[in-house]
Design an enzyme around this catalytic site. Structure first.
Site, PDB file in Angstrom:
ATOM      1  N   ASP A 446       0.873  -1.161  -0.052  1.00 29.42           N
ATOM      2  CA  ASP A 446       0.001   0.055  -0.043  1.00 29.42           C
ATOM      3  C   ASP A 446       0.975   1.175  -0.072  1.00 29.42           C
ATOM      4  O   ASP A 446       2.098   1.215   0.180  1.00 29.42           O
ATOM      5  CB  ASP A 446      -0.956  -0.093   1.205  1.00 29.42           C
ATOM      6  CG  ASP A 446      -1.905   1.071   1.430  1.00 29.42           C
ATOM      7  OD1 ASP A 446      -2.289   1.710   0.172  1.00 29.42           O
ATOM      8  OD2 ASP A 446      -2.232   1.678   2.448  1.00 29.42           O
ATOM      9  N   GLU A 546      -4.017  21.075   0.334  1.00 31.17           N
ATOM     10  CA  GLU A 546      -4.639  22.295   0.546  1.00 31.17           C
ATOM     11  C   GLU A 546      -4.445  22.864   1.856  1.00 31.17           C
ATOM     12  O   GLU A 546      -4.053  23.954   2.131  1.00 31.17           O
ATOM     13  CB  GLU A 546      -6.136  22.178   0.155  1.00 31.17           C
ATOM     14  CG  GLU A 546      -6.325  22.197  -1.160  1.00 31.17           C
ATOM     15  CD  GLU A 546      -7.568  23.018  -1.802  1.00 31.17           C
ATOM     16  OE1 GLU A 546      -8.767  22.725  -0.889  1.00 31.17           O
ATOM     17  OE2 GLU A 546      -7.514  23.764  -2.672  1.00 31.17           O
ATOM     18  N   PHE A 587     -11.351  22.017  -8.779  1.00 27.58           N
ATOM     19  CA  PHE A 587     -10.479  21.304  -9.451  1.00 27.58           C
ATOM     20  C   PHE A 587     -10.833  20.029  -9.525  1.00 27.58           C
ATOM     21  O   PHE A 587     -12.001  19.690  -9.054  1.00 27.58           O
ATOM     22  CB  PHE A 587      -9.200  21.078  -8.354  1.00 27.58           C
ATOM     23  CG  PHE A 587      -8.442  19.979  -8.506  1.00 27.58           C
ATOM     24  CD1 PHE A 587      -6.923  20.311  -9.148  1.00 27.58           C
ATOM     25  CD2 PHE A 587      -8.421  18.583  -8.246  1.00 27.58           C
ATOM     26  CE1 PHE A 587      -6.061  19.169  -9.385  1.00 27.58           C
ATOM     27  CE2 PHE A 587      -7.762  17.372  -8.333  1.00 27.58           C
ATOM     28  CZ  PHE A 587      -6.501  18.082  -9.115  1.00 27.58           C
ATOM     29  N   LYS A 610      -4.317  27.920  -9.377  1.00 30.45           N
ATOM     30  CA  LYS A 610      -2.985  27.041  -9.039  1.00 30.45           C
ATOM     31  C   LYS A 610      -3.348  25.655  -9.736  1.00 30.45           C
ATOM     32  O   LYS A 610      -4.589  25.426 -10.030  1.00 30.45           O
ATOM     33  CB  LYS A 610      -3.082  26.878  -7.431  1.00 30.45           C
ATOM     34  CG  LYS A 610      -4.275  26.266  -6.979  1.00 30.45           C
ATOM     35  CD  LYS A 610      -3.978  26.121  -5.288  1.00 30.45           C
ATOM     36  CE  LYS A 610      -5.111  25.380  -4.727  1.00 30.45           C
ATOM     37  NZ  LYS A 610      -5.048  25.147  -3.533  1.00 30.45           N
ATOM     38  N   ARG A 643       6.362  17.425  -4.472  1.00 33.52           N
ATOM     39  CA  ARG A 643       4.986  17.767  -5.200  1.00 33.52           C
ATOM     40  C   ARG A 643       4.989  19.222  -5.317  1.00 33.52           C
ATOM     41  O   ARG A 643       4.920  19.803  -4.450  1.00 33.52           O
ATOM     42  CB  ARG A 643       3.832  17.193  -3.930  1.00 33.52           C
ATOM     43  CG  ARG A 643       4.054  15.699  -3.860  1.00 33.52           C
ATOM     44  CD  ARG A 643       3.181  15.182  -2.759  1.00 33.52           C
ATOM     45  NE  ARG A 643       1.686  15.420  -2.957  1.00 33.52           N
ATOM     46  CZ  ARG A 643       0.742  14.645  -2.327  1.00 33.52           C
ATOM     47  NH1 ARG A 643       1.125  13.784  -1.463  1.00 33.52           N
ATOM     48  NH2 ARG A 643      -0.442  14.632  -2.643  1.00 33.52           N
ATOM     49  N   THR A 723      -2.499   1.002  -4.672  1.00 31.29           N
ATOM     50  CA  THR A 723      -3.048   1.967  -4.095  1.00 31.29           C
ATOM     51  C   THR A 723      -4.460   2.629  -4.565  1.00 31.29           C
ATOM     52  O   THR A 723      -4.586   2.549  -5.755  1.00 31.29           O
ATOM     53  CB  THR A 723      -2.073   3.552  -3.983  1.00 31.29           C
ATOM     54  OG1 THR A 723      -2.637   4.282  -3.174  1.00 31.29           O
ATOM     55  CG2 THR A 723      -1.578   3.986  -5.191  1.00 31.29           C
ATOM     56  N   GLY A 724      -5.112   3.219  -3.653  1.00 32.43           N
ATOM     57  CA  GLY A 724      -6.425   3.836  -4.076  1.00 32.43           C
ATOM     58  C   GLY A 724      -6.267   5.051  -4.781  1.00 32.43           C
ATOM     59  O   GLY A 724      -6.908   5.854  -4.941  1.00 32.43           O
ATOM     60  N   ASP A 725      -4.950   5.656  -4.264  1.00 30.99           N
ATOM     61  CA  ASP A 725      -4.864   7.081  -4.736  1.00 30.99           C
ATOM     62  C   ASP A 725      -4.628   7.309  -6.092  1.00 30.99           C
ATOM     63  O   ASP A 725      -4.621   6.585  -6.951  1.00 30.99           O
ATOM     64  CB  ASP A 725      -3.544   7.331  -3.877  1.00 30.99           C
ATOM     65  CG  ASP A 725      -3.421   8.898  -3.586  1.00 30.99           C
ATOM     66  OD1 ASP A 725      -4.299   9.836  -3.992  1.00 30.99           O
ATOM     67  OD2 ASP A 725      -2.692   9.417  -2.466  1.00 30.99           O
ATOM     68  N   ASP A 911      -6.425  -3.136   3.321  1.00 26.25           N
ATOM     69  CA  ASP A 911      -5.284  -3.783   3.029  1.00 26.25           C
ATOM     70  C   ASP A 911      -5.683  -5.261   3.281  1.00 26.25           C
ATOM     71  O   ASP A 911      -4.745  -6.226   3.146  1.00 26.25           O
ATOM     72  CB  ASP A 911      -4.144  -3.445   3.336  1.00 26.25           C
ATOM     73  CG  ASP A 911      -3.909  -2.044   2.775  1.00 26.25           C
ATOM     74  OD1 ASP A 911      -4.021  -1.688   1.638  1.00 26.25           O
ATOM     75  OD2 ASP A 911      -3.549  -1.015   3.582  1.00 26.25           O
TER      76      ASP A 911
END
Length: 1325
Positions: A446, A546, A587, A610, A643, A723-725, A911
């Site tokens: 994960d 954020e 976004f 942004k 990032r 990953t779920g990201d 997981d």
């Protein structure tokens, strides 16, 4: 699960009759949820997923009790379960039969049971029945005790969960009950920080518009808040306990399934129907945050006969995990048994032939046979089968259990894997998998909470081309540079005196606008209590990114104070300024940017934007030297794996805004192609921007993750991130932890599909002998895919049920609009590069051994296999947006097609299924709860400890067990093969050669301690050397230390030893007589037995590499036991008690009293030892020559390929890699501009009050009959500006997937839905 939003509030239609299931034409809703994977396929009528047969009625347990479901034949059970869970494997009644069933699935146990039964038959028994029965019972008891202890831990965990308290509506009041007493349809009251006990339909909450904030850390490891929202009809009508008690709403929805990101249903109440989606559902395991009180109705609950909640549906079943060595030993037991059957048959046949010949020659002798020769041969067969049964020694399996237990204890004792900050030691929860740790080839990990700490830090920024990084530690230690700012929270670790000086000077407009963008362009909500105390100024963000950016601006002096639907209030260096919000362009993953159009106090209209560098840089007015400097800074940030976001702004004149505003209003009310129209308008406004700079955020990895990944890769271990990201975030983290590198060729979906299509067209043309795709060895591959792509591609994932979704034209147009202007050109160039790549790779048509079975496979299975083969050639695979069920299926696919040992590591409940499916499951004990640990085989505190777990403990355990098995096979054969040679000299009569007590105690005492030392303490290199040389780990992956060849070598070695011992003794005693002769049976047996014992001991001396005092003591203790036990069993005292049991009276004393006998024994041991030493020296000499010969043969065969440079992941310019990675989701902007998400002002009456004083939890637990009734008064700021009447389900209009909203000049006939897209207000007829 909180990785992908589904749009909350999207209007949907349903064509169904009340009271029966019909076909829903529903579109996925947006990100009120923890996220969801969307599917674009239409599902036909009749599909099992379109049958909405789950019928839940509020406050009516009797209604649900009448429903039964068929289980088997006439056995029916309750369809709707209570909420008691049982993850344990056994109960009081099932433990004994189920455990015995599992144990006797082992071939070895079945073999031993067969031999015990045969020993109980007097006619064929050659050994007492208890000699094998007692060890078998001990072995079964040891394994049963181990399983029982593991299961007791699960029972305790289940009991703790089932006994958690919650408030349930009973009658007209809420009382405290346990989770296990909940039923489907119950109404539950939850307060702040409560854990959701079941899957609940949110009915109302104390927040404006019945919002409910949840944290999903226990499920997916994410700590940022998500929100759910109740239906407006329940929000307005269910305002107190009395109304909730009279609530009789009925929910018709889909059957329980594992789709955590999707839910489709409807609420039928008062003759009307209202659509439900995942945004209305509180999932089990979520934690209520920043919400005083909320109410929900149980939709799915868990029962002891099965699970219905989504998280438990994804947990999977408990699998019986077996190691590769265990499975191999099962096969070897079968092989040995078949060999014994053949040998026993040959000896029985030889007995028959010898008997007939003997009768013919000596007919005058009477032989007391029990029947005919054939019958006697039959008995001899079983006699030899029992006599030779010790060739599969029971003691080996018993000692193996102790060795595995000991190696597991060493893991628990390892202080190097102790995580002091959280007091988490390493723990081996399974004691039977330690040797499997040394054979892992694939790790499935994960991301959030496993590779990362889930902590973001504002690291650097670039403003107007100047890069500002943190000052040195010596300058930082002087004091807190933000003391002058009373709003500073003291959490910002970014200190740069030069930047602070420029900010406080207020002379640089670019610097001012930079921080103003961070303070304005976001969807963060703020809570302010007790005036302006900075400690109580709390930000609520849809993403951690954020929150970090807004907090950074706050500490620097640009403080976000509050917002309304139309304004944002800032405190800029002590001066309060109010900005009027004209539009918010939210976004999403396609736009990769967010913009806010505001009017500042001076009256100027400004657009603040942004987003990702790839979209911001191409929208600039013109490029300056500042732009080039910023791109260089972005490239530097990318190398540091930070990032990044680019910030830009522009001033908009009044006339341009008015024209754009009118067009925006027109596009907002379109019923077709609305999303595309809004997209074009947004893109038009977001042009000619001025670049301000860029931010760099560090998504902090756990300590030692890059070094661990690097070390594991050197050990030929491939790491997949599941990953779920989102993709950008996962790829950025992969670069940070060195899973991906700049010189890798990263395959994306289009390239993968192109390869698989070519593979299907040419069938096996792309496959080499091993079934893998053929690539040059110098090309490093990586793969990045998402869950939606995997679902469409892989056959196994197709079996996963999907949500019923309608593919409307608006979706098609939206998908078409997602293409960037130059996307077609990029695709063409990329396709050309890939075609050249395959040409240069030299893909050749080869004949494969698997061609026959490939023709029998379906095209889907061939594509599935080809995909797994392609992925296995990659150095790293990143799977984004995958559900928990998909994680487990991916692991299962690799196990199915690659036949390798897999390890899954994670820290959250999402997981668990992956951990259970993998051969080895590792749970990290972090802040995300303990569900992963409770279902794991090994528990660690940090990911970096995985390096030591595998390379040190795993490798050592595997090497020890392999050496133990090889030596045990050798010593067993060396001792027992003499029984076969003896058969040729005793008329094949199945007479034992050795004394019975020697057979019984040989494996128990005489050779036990050296074997245990090998299995527990032997090591070829130190732990430090194992970590420094991870290449040593490859031996376990290739099964080099114990396989069929090593087994045959041990058999041959043991056979040679037995031959020397038996025939050398026979030769020296031939035709001898007298006091020093050992030609009689007992003396001969003693010499052979003692020779074998000493040869076995010498082999231990030769193979042990790690000598300690304990090793010497073990060898001496074993030999001492032989002397003591032999003296006792051959004593005159025992002989007088039972001559048949102790027949070898003074046999050893008589034999050893003669010097010539000692010389014979020394001769046997010397011959065996010298022979082994000579062979091993020759083998080592040949082994050193072999690599040189292989290198000379392989040198001229390699062909040089010239491959066109192919960029990795194209997310930016050709010259650098974009480090854009932002975890924000679409959806908050619409809620802000409606006022739905806004917090209540101080003093507002929009708060939950109770009919009576609410008791504390302790008081209510002591007084279960006490109740609390709550009322809600609506706040004017908490409501949408335009009252939205009750809308029937049939009257709902579909809305777009774009989030847009205007806060001024709204037409009175138009309202904003929850996404901010205006829709026509429909009043009920």
């Amino acid at each position: 699960m909180g990785d992908r939003g589904s749009k909350r509030g999207a209007q949907r239609r349903c064509k169904a009759q009340p009271g029966r299931a019909g076909k829903y034409e529903l579109r996925p809703e947006g990100p009120t949820s923890m996220g969801g994977l969307t599917y674009s396929e239409d599902l036909q009528d009749g599909n099992e997923n379109t049958a909405f047969t789950w019928d839940v009625k509020a406050n009516s347990r009797a209604y649900h009790w009448q429903f039964k479901e068929k289980v088997f034949l006439c056995w029916h059970r309750q369809k709707y379960k209570t909420n008691i869970i049982r993850t344990a494997k056994y109960n009081f009644f099932s433990f004994l039969p189920r455990n015995l069933y599992e144990q006797f699935h082992r071939v070895s146990n079945l073999y031993f049971l067969l031999i015990v039964i045969l020993q109980g038959i007097p006619e064929i028994s050659t050994l007492p029945w208890f000699t094998l029965f007692t060890p078998l019972v001990c072995l079964v008891l040891i394994r049963a005790t181990r399983d029982l202890v593991d299961d007791i831990g699960r029972h305790r965990s289940d009991r703790a969960v089932n006994n958690r308290p919650c408030q349930v509506l009973v009658g007209k009041s809420f009382i405290w009950q346990k989770w296990k007493d909940l039923c489907v349809g119950d109404v539950v009251c939850l307060s702040k920080d409560s854990i959701v006990p079941a899957d609940l339909l949110l009915l109302a909450s104390s927040e404006p518009s019945s919002l409910c904030y949840v944290e999903t850390a226990d499920i997916d490891g994410e700590t940022n808040l998500k929100f759910r929202q109740a239906l407006m009809v329940t929000h307005h009508k269910l305002t107190n306990t009395r109304k909730m008690a009279s609530f009789r709403g009925r929910v018709m929805c889909e059957e329980p399934n594992s789709r955590m990101h999707q839910f489709v249903g409807r609420l039928e109440w008062n003759g009307k129907m209202y659509p439900l989606d995942i945004g209305n559902l509180l999932l089990r395991g979520c934690k209520i945050r920043n919400t005083d009180t909320c109410y929900g109705m149980v939709i799915y609950a868990d029962g002891w006969m099965g699970f219905d909640t989504k998280i438990m549906k994804n947990c999977g079943k408990i699998h019986l995990k077996r190691t590769k060595l265990d499975l191999l030993m099962n096969k070897l037991v079968v092989l040995i048994f078949l060999s014994l059957v053949v040998v026993s048959t040959a000896l029985a046949v030889s007995f028959g032939l010898w008997t007939r010949e003997f009768k013919d020659r000596h007919h005058y002798l009477w032989i007391p046979y029990r029947g005919s020769v054939a019958m006697e041969s039959f008995f001899i067969f079983w006699g030899y089968l029992i006599l030779l049964s010790v060739m599969v020694p029971m003691s080996m399996f018993i000692m193996a259990e102790f060795i595995c237990l000991g190696n597991s204890i060493f893991i628990n004792w390892d202080e190097a894997m102790y995580y002091a900050p959280k007091d988490v030691p390493a723990k081996a929860r399974s004691t039977s998998l330690s040797d499997q740790l040394g054979q892992v080839e694939y790790i499935f990990s994960d991301k959030t909470g496993t590779l990362t700490q889930n902590v973001l830090i504002f690291k650097k920024c670039c403003i107007d081309g100047h890069v500002y990084g943190p000052d040195s530690e010596s300058r930082t230690l002087k004091g807190d540079p933000y003391l002058w700012n009373k709003f500073a929270d003291g959490k910002l670790r970014f200190h740069n005196e030069q930047l602070l000086h420029v900010v406080r000077a207020r002379r640089d407009k670019v610097v001012q606008e930079f921080w103003r963008v961070l303070a304005i362009c976001h969807t963060v909500m703020v809570q302010e209590k007790d005036g302006e105390s900075p400690d109580l100024l709390v930000y609520q963000a849809a993403s951690p990114d954020e929150e970090v950016l807004v907090s950074a601006a706050r500490n620097v002096g640009y403080v976000f104070l509050s917002r309304t639907q139309d304004t944002i209030t800032l405190m800029e260096l002590g001066e309060q300024r109010v900005y009027q919000v004209l539009a918010m362009m939210d976004f999403n993953s396609t736009r990769k940017r967010m913009s806010v159009l505001v009017r500042n106090p001076e009256g100027t209209i400004c657009l603040y934007t942004k987003g990702a560098d790839t979209v911001i840089l191409e929208r600039l007015r013109k490029k300056h030297t500042t732009t080039l400097s910023t791109e260089e800074a972005l490239a530097a940030f990318a190398k540091e794996t930070l990032r990044t976001l680019c910030l830009a702004y522009k001033e908009v004149d009044e006339a341009t805004y008015k024209r754009w505003h009118l067009r925006h209003q027109e596009a907002s009310v379109l019923l077709q192609n609305r999303a595309q129209a809004l997209q074009e308008l947004y893109s038009e406004m977001e042009q000619s921007l001025k670049l301000l700079g860029a931010t760099a955020i560090e998504d902090r990895l756990q300590d030692g993750v890059p070094d661990t990944v690097k070390c594991l890769k050197k050990g030929n271990i491939k790491i997949w991130v599941l990953t779920g990201d989102k993709q950008e975030t996962a790829v950025n983290i992969s670069f940070a932890c060195q899973l991906l590198s700049e010189n890798m060729l990263i395959l994306e979906e289009k390239e993968i599909l192109r390869i698989l299509e070519a593979c299907s067209e040419r069938n096996s043309n792309l496959l080499t002998k091993k079934g893998f795709l053929k690539f040059p060895p110098h090309v490093k591959l990586a793969m990045v895919v998402d869950g939606n792509f995997l679902d469409k591609l892989l056959l196994s994932l197709h079996k996963e049920p999907r949500a019923p979704i309608q593919d409307v034209e608006a979706d098609k147009s939206w998908q078409e609009s997602r293409q960037e202007p130059c996307q077609g050109e990029k695709d063409f160039l990329r396709a050309r590069r890939m075609s050249k790549l395959w040409w240069n790779f030299g893909i050749q048509q080869t004949r494969t051994k698997s061609k026959d079975w490939k023709t029998r496979e379906s095209p889907e299975t061939q594509r599935e296999r080809a995909f797994v083969d392609l992925a296995s050639r990659c150095q790293a695979v990143i799977c984004c947006r995958v559900t928990p069920k998909q994680k487990a299926l991916i692991v299962a696919l690799v196990k199915k097609y690659q036949q390798v040992v897999t390890l899954a590591i994670g820290d959250g409940a999402n997981d668990v299924n992956m951990i259970k499916t993998a051969d080895i499951g590792v749970g990290l004990a972090g802040q995300e709860g303990t569900q992963a640990v409770q279902n794991s085989d090994f528990a660690l505190g940090q990911f970096c400890f995985l390096q030591r777990l595998l390379l040190v403990h795993g490798r050592c355990s595997y090497a020890r067990v392999c050496k133990f098995l090889r030596y045990f096979v050798y010593k067993t054969v060396a001792s027992m093969m003499a029984q076969i040679w003896f058969a040729f000299y005793n008329g094949f009569s199945a007479q034992p050669l050795y004394e019975g007590w020697f057979l019984a105690l040989s494996n128990l005492l005489y050779t036990t301690f050296p074997v245990l030392y090998i299995g527990l303490f032997e090591q070829d290199v130190s732990a430090q050397q194992s970590l420094q040389t991870p290449e040593l780990y490859v031996a376990g992956q290739k099964d080099e230390l114990f396989n069929y060849w090593v087994f045959l070598q041990a058999i041959a070695h043991g056979t040679a030893t037995s031959l020397v011992n038996f025939f050398m003794t026979l030769w020296t005693s031939w035709d001898t007589a007298g006091p020093c002769s050992f030609s009689d049976h007992q003396s001969f047996a003693v010499v052979v037995a003692l020779s074998g014992l000493l040869c076995i001991t010498m082999e231990v001396v030769l193979i042990i590499k790690y000598w300690t005092v304990l090793c010497v003591a073990a060898i001496l203790l074993s030999l001492s036991f032989y002397g003591l036990m032999t003296y006792a069993t051959q004593s005159y005292w025992l002989y007088r008690i039972s001559p048949k049991t102790f027949p070898f009276l003074y046999a050893d004393r008589n034999v050893l009293s003669c010097p010539s006998t000692a010389l014979v024994i020394l001769l046997n041991v010397s011959l065996n030892t010298l022979l082994v030493l000579a062979l091993r020296m020759i083998y080592q000499a040949l082994k050193k020559l072999r690599p040189k010969e292989e290198a000379e043969e392989a040198a001229p065969a390699e062909e040089i390929f010239t491959v066109e440079p192919t960029p990795h992941l194209h997310r930016g310019s050709l010259g650098r890699r974009s480090s854009y990675a932002f975890s924000h989701r679409e959806g908050y902007a619409g809620l802000i501009t409606q006022g739905t998400i806004l917090q209540r002002p101080q003093g507002s009456s929009s708060q939950l009050v109770s009919d009576s004083t609410v008791s504390s939890e302790e008081e209510l637990l002591s007084s279960p009959n006490s109740s609390c009734c709550h009322f809600r008064k609506l706040s004017s700021l908490g409501r949408p500006r335009h009252h939205q009447g009750e809308v029937s389900f049939e009257e709902m209009n579909p809305s777009s997937e774009m989030s847009s909203s205007l806060s001024v000049d709204r037409p009175p006939a138009v309202i904003s839905d929850n996404q901010g897209s205006p829709t026509t207000c429909c009043q009920p007829a």
